[in-house]
Write a protein that holds these residues in place. Sequence first.
Motif, PDB file in Angstrom:
ATOM      1  N   VAL A  82       0.854  -1.191   0.000  1.00 16.15           N
ATOM      2  CA  VAL A  82       0.000   0.000   0.000  1.00 16.15           C
ATOM      3  C   VAL A  82       0.891   1.243   0.000  1.00 16.15           C
ATOM      4  CG1 VAL A  82      -1.716   1.297   1.318  1.00 16.15           C
ATOM      5  CG2 VAL A  82      -1.838  -1.205   1.224  1.00 16.15           C
ATOM      6  N   THR A  83       0.535   2.230  -0.795  1.00 15.80           N
ATOM      7  CA  THR A  83       1.264   3.492  -0.777  1.00 15.80           C
ATOM      8  C   THR A  83       0.876   4.275   0.464  1.00 15.80           C
ATOM      9  OG1 THR A  83       1.375   3.625  -3.189  1.00 15.80           O
ATOM     10  CG2 THR A  83       1.654   5.683  -1.977  1.00 15.80           C
ATOM     11  N   THR A  84       1.860   4.601   1.297  1.00 15.28           N
ATOM     12  CA  THR A  84       1.607   5.321   2.551  1.00 15.28           C
ATOM     13  C   THR A  84       2.074   6.774   2.425  1.00 15.28           C
ATOM     14  OG1 THR A  84       3.712   4.428   3.391  1.00 15.28           O
ATOM     15  CG2 THR A  84       1.676   3.326   4.079  1.00 15.28           C
ATOM     16  N   ALA A  85       1.288   7.651   3.009  1.00 17.60           N
ATOM     17  CA  ALA A  85       1.612   9.074   2.921  1.00 17.60           C
ATOM     18  C   ALA A  85       1.240   9.773   4.213  1.00 17.60           C
ATOM     19  CB  ALA A  85       0.862   9.717   1.755  1.00 17.60           C
ATOM     20  N   ILE A  86       1.985  10.815   4.533  1.00 19.08           N
ATOM     21  CA  ILE A  86       1.646  11.728   5.620  1.00 19.08           C
ATOM     22  C   ILE A  86       1.409  13.093   4.999  1.00 19.08           C
ATOM     23  CG2 ILE A  86       2.503  12.932   7.669  1.00 19.08           C
ATOM     24  CD1 ILE A  86       4.096  10.388   8.342  1.00 19.08           C
ATOM     25  N   LEU A  87       0.200  13.604   5.168  1.00 22.67           N
ATOM     26  CA  LEU A  87      -0.170  14.937   4.679  1.00 22.67           C
ATOM     27  C   LEU A  87      -0.464  15.783   5.902  1.00 22.67           C
ATOM     28  CD1 LEU A  87      -2.636  13.925   1.791  1.00 22.67           C
ATOM     29  CD2 LEU A  87      -0.134  14.035   1.744  1.00 22.67           C
ATOM     30  N   THR A  88       0.436  16.694   6.225  1.00 21.82           N
ATOM     31  CA  THR A  88       0.311  17.416   7.484  1.00 21.82           C
ATOM     32  C   THR A  88       0.640  18.887   7.346  1.00 21.82           C
ATOM     33  OG1 THR A  88       1.156  17.564   9.766  1.00 21.82           O
ATOM     34  CG2 THR A  88       2.689  16.736   8.102  1.00 21.82           C
ATOM     35  N   GLY A  89      -0.103  19.687   8.082  1.00 26.77           N
ATOM     36  CA  GLY A  89       0.229  21.094   8.210  1.00 26.77           C
ATOM     37  C   GLY A  89       1.360  21.305   9.197  1.00 26.77           C
ATOM     38  N   GLU A 127      -1.707  27.529   2.395  1.00 31.12           N
ATOM     39  CA  GLU A 127      -2.904  27.922   1.645  1.00 31.12           C
ATOM     40  C   GLU A 127      -3.487  26.717   0.909  1.00 31.12           C
ATOM     41  OE1 GLU A 127      -4.319  30.702   1.952  1.00 31.12           O
ATOM     42  OE2 GLU A 127      -2.772  32.073   2.687  1.00 31.12           O
ATOM     43  N   GLY A 128      -2.599  25.813   0.464  1.00 25.42           N
ATOM     44  CA  GLY A 128      -3.054  24.624  -0.241  1.00 25.42           C
ATOM     45  C   GLY A 128      -3.792  23.682   0.696  1.00 25.42           C
ATOM     46  N   THR A 129      -4.631  22.826   0.130  1.00 25.85           N
ATOM     47  CA  THR A 129      -5.432  21.940   0.962  1.00 25.85           C
ATOM     48  C   THR A 129      -5.097  20.477   0.684  1.00 25.85           C
ATOM     49  OG1 THR A 129      -7.198  22.097  -0.675  1.00 25.85           O
ATOM     50  CG2 THR A 129      -7.337  23.555   1.236  1.00 25.85           C
ATOM     51  N   LYS A 130      -5.499  19.622   1.610  1.00 27.91           N
ATOM     52  CA  LYS A 130      -5.097  18.226   1.556  1.00 27.91           C
ATOM     53  C   LYS A 130      -5.833  17.426   0.486  1.00 27.91           C
ATOM     54  CE  LYS A 130      -3.497  17.970   6.354  1.00 27.91           C
ATOM     55  NZ  LYS A 130      -3.472  17.183   7.592  1.00 27.91           N
ATOM     56  N   THR A 161      -6.182  18.491  -2.618  1.00 23.94           N
ATOM     57  CA  THR A 161      -5.290  18.647  -3.769  1.00 23.94           C
ATOM     58  C   THR A 161      -4.057  17.773  -3.610  1.00 23.94           C
ATOM     59  OG1 THR A 161      -6.043  20.912  -4.133  1.00 23.94           O
ATOM     60  CG2 THR A 161      -3.943  20.292  -5.123  1.00 23.94           C
ATOM     61  N   ALA A 162      -3.498  17.760  -2.403  1.00 27.79           N
ATOM     62  CA  ALA A 162      -2.316  16.933  -2.152  1.00 27.79           C
ATOM     63  C   ALA A 162      -2.629  15.461  -2.387  1.00 27.79           C
ATOM     64  CB  ALA A 162      -1.817  17.152  -0.730  1.00 27.79           C
ATOM     65  N   LEU A 163      -3.792  15.004  -1.922  1.00 28.87           N
ATOM     66  CA  LEU A 163      -4.169  13.606  -2.109  1.00 28.87           C
ATOM     67  C   LEU A 163      -4.452  13.311  -3.575  1.00 28.87           C
ATOM     68  CD1 LEU A 163      -4.723  10.862  -0.863  1.00 28.87           C
ATOM     69  CD2 LEU A 163      -7.062  11.616  -0.352  1.00 28.87           C
ATOM     70  N   GLU A 164      -5.132  14.215  -4.247  1.00 30.05           N
ATOM     71  CA  GLU A 164      -5.412  14.033  -5.675  1.00 30.05           C
ATOM     72  C   GLU A 164      -4.114  13.942  -6.480  1.00 30.05           C
ATOM     73  OE1 GLU A 164      -7.814  17.418  -6.435  1.00 30.05           O
ATOM     74  OE2 GLU A 164      -9.635  16.529  -5.578  1.00 30.05           O
ATOM     75  N   LEU A 182     -10.446  17.943   6.633  1.00 34.16           N
ATOM     76  CA  LEU A 182     -11.747  17.776   5.967  1.00 34.16           C
ATOM     77  C   LEU A 182     -11.636  17.621   4.451  1.00 34.16           C
ATOM     78  CD1 LEU A 182     -14.250  20.113   7.845  1.00 34.16           C
ATOM     79  CD2 LEU A 182     -14.468  17.646   7.489  1.00 34.16           C
ATOM     80  N   PRO A 183     -10.840  18.432   3.764  1.00 33.85           N
ATOM     81  CA  PRO A 183     -10.785  18.282   2.313  1.00 33.85           C
ATOM     82  C   PRO A 183     -10.385  16.888   1.862  1.00 33.85           C
ATOM     83  CG  PRO A 183      -9.866  20.403   2.947  1.00 33.85           C
ATOM     84  CD  PRO A 183     -10.082  19.624   4.222  1.00 33.85           C
TER      85      PRO A 183
END
Length: 232
Positions: A89-96, A156-159, A161-164, A187-188
Amino acid sequence: MTVVAFDFDGTLSDSEMTVLLGDRCGVADDMAEITEASMNDEIDYAESLRKRAALLEGLPAEDAQAAFDEVVLRQGAADLIEELNEAGVTTAILTGGFERGVAAALEREGVSVDHIVANRLPMNEAETESEAKASDNASGDQPRALTGDVTGSLIEGTKDTALENLAGDVGADLEDCVAIGDGANDLPMLQVAGLAIGFEPKPAVEPHCDVVVTSMAEAREELVADGVLEEH
């Protein structure tokens, strides 16, 4: 191809990086108040992050690193990440939150993820002795310190977009992606992922979650139920 994207502060970790940094310069209470308002969607996330970073202006580099070294993964997080990695599985951390804190916590546990999207706290450049003398400062080198600024794609960017973008890069459909988070800035990505798992989500976030969990063990159970992982 499946992608599992985690938030960090409040999800993979029960540490809050800005509060740990704030402890080092006596502004932890102010940090916590701003963070809580942001996570409950009471103030704009970008504004809250900039306010918190500004409070850290002048924090010496060694104190910042000491705070990052206090960031830890919550119980079971490293095992879950490792199992996902082994399952392909591709794992990712998307964090502010901040790259250095994420990296310190992962390194301590000896685990890694495929992708990290995080913000950064810039530091000034140490003043050289010649520069110091030229400015009538005979004290020699000046220590590196946080500038009070913050940079990165998740201000300013949202998660979503990062996930997409991540899903596109690895050839995954958003419907096959899993997002796990707790706060308003999650939420995004929770709204666009095929499975939205709320990890002790804030009140404003919970209605948008498909399921709610309170531990990494429960998160694993949901991933098994969704077919991402196999039952032991």
